[in-house]
Design a protein around this motif. Structure first.
Motif, mmCIF file in Angstrom:
data_model
loop_
_atom_site.group_PDB
_atom_site.id
_atom_site.type_symbol
_atom_site.label_atom_id
_atom_site.label_comp_id
_atom_site.label_asym_id
_atom_site.label_seq_id
_atom_site.Cartn_x
_atom_site.Cartn_y
_atom_site.Cartn_z
ATOM 1 N N SER A 29 29.214 35.653 36.546
ATOM 2 C CA SER A 29 30.533 35.519 37.174
ATOM 3 C C SER A 29 31.572 34.960 36.205
ATOM 4 C CB SER A 29 30.446 34.641 38.415
ATOM 5 O OG SER A 29 30.106 33.315 38.061
ATOM 6 N N SER A 86 39.752 39.777 48.024
ATOM 7 C CA SER A 86 40.409 39.528 46.742
ATOM 8 C C SER A 86 41.785 38.887 46.950
ATOM 9 C CB SER A 86 40.537 40.842 45.973
ATOM 10 O OG SER A 86 41.182 40.637 44.754
ATOM 11 N N SER A 89 41.267 35.341 48.018
ATOM 12 C CA SER A 89 40.859 34.512 46.877
ATOM 13 C C SER A 89 42.039 34.194 45.977
ATOM 14 C CB SER A 89 39.782 35.225 46.057
ATOM 15 O OG SER A 89 38.630 35.386 46.811
ATOM 16 N N SER A 95 38.188 29.882 42.247
ATOM 17 C CA SER A 95 37.619 30.095 40.914
ATOM 18 C C SER A 95 36.260 29.405 40.834
ATOM 19 C CB SER A 95 38.563 29.560 39.834
ATOM 20 O OG SER A 95 38.715 28.163 39.981
ATOM 21 N N SER A 99 34.033 31.342 43.659
ATOM 22 C CA SER A 99 34.302 32.778 43.568
ATOM 23 C C SER A 99 33.022 33.590 43.738
ATOM 24 C CB SER A 99 34.989 33.125 42.246
ATOM 25 O OG SER A 99 34.132 32.879 41.154
#
Length: 142
Positions: A29, A86, A89, A95, A99
């Protein structure tokens, strides 16, 4: 394609492949500049191969058939679900490890929405179109 080249690898190795595939997705990630095919494609293939091998080894995966039947609906709807996640987020500036959680939540939500669309839209539509194209079948009288 995976099923064509599969051979029985045993339950322990199958479990390892599934866990390692998810682990690679989590671990990668932080790799921003990495190719998506490598970052997600290889782990996804490991997970798929592991799950198929588990099923071939006798381990029942109850949701496997449902996901397979709903795969086209999942394909058609996942874009909208992942875009919503998305945007969510980005709005919250998610983050790091959070995430990864959002990524897996978007996968689960994509599957859920696709299965709902499969049962409420795709199956009734397909059934109706079969009746239109092929007509009602006559019942055989005794």
């Amino acid at each position: 394609l995976v099923a064509k080249f599969s051979r029985r690898v045993g339950v322990p190795l199958s479990l390892f492949l599934v866990i390692a595939g998810f682990g690679l997705i989590i671990f990668s990630s932080g790799w921003e500049d990495f190719y998506r095919t490598v970052k997600y494609g290889i782990p996804a293939a490991m997970i798929l191969y592991g799950l198929l091998s588990l099923e071939e080894g006798g381990v029942k995966i109850g949701f496997g058939k449902t996901l397979g039947d709903a795969s086209y609906s999942i394909y058609l709807t996942h874009f909208f679900v992942t875009r919503a996640f998305s945007a969510f987020s980005s709005l919250l500036s998610v983050s790091g490890f959070l995430s990864v959680f959002v990524f897996f939540a978007s996968l689960a939500a994509s599957a859920f929405v696709g299965v709902v669309v499969h049962f409420w839209v795709e199956k009734p539509f397909t059934h109706a179109m079969r009746r239109v194209v092929f007509g009602r079948r006559r019942q055989v009288s005794r």
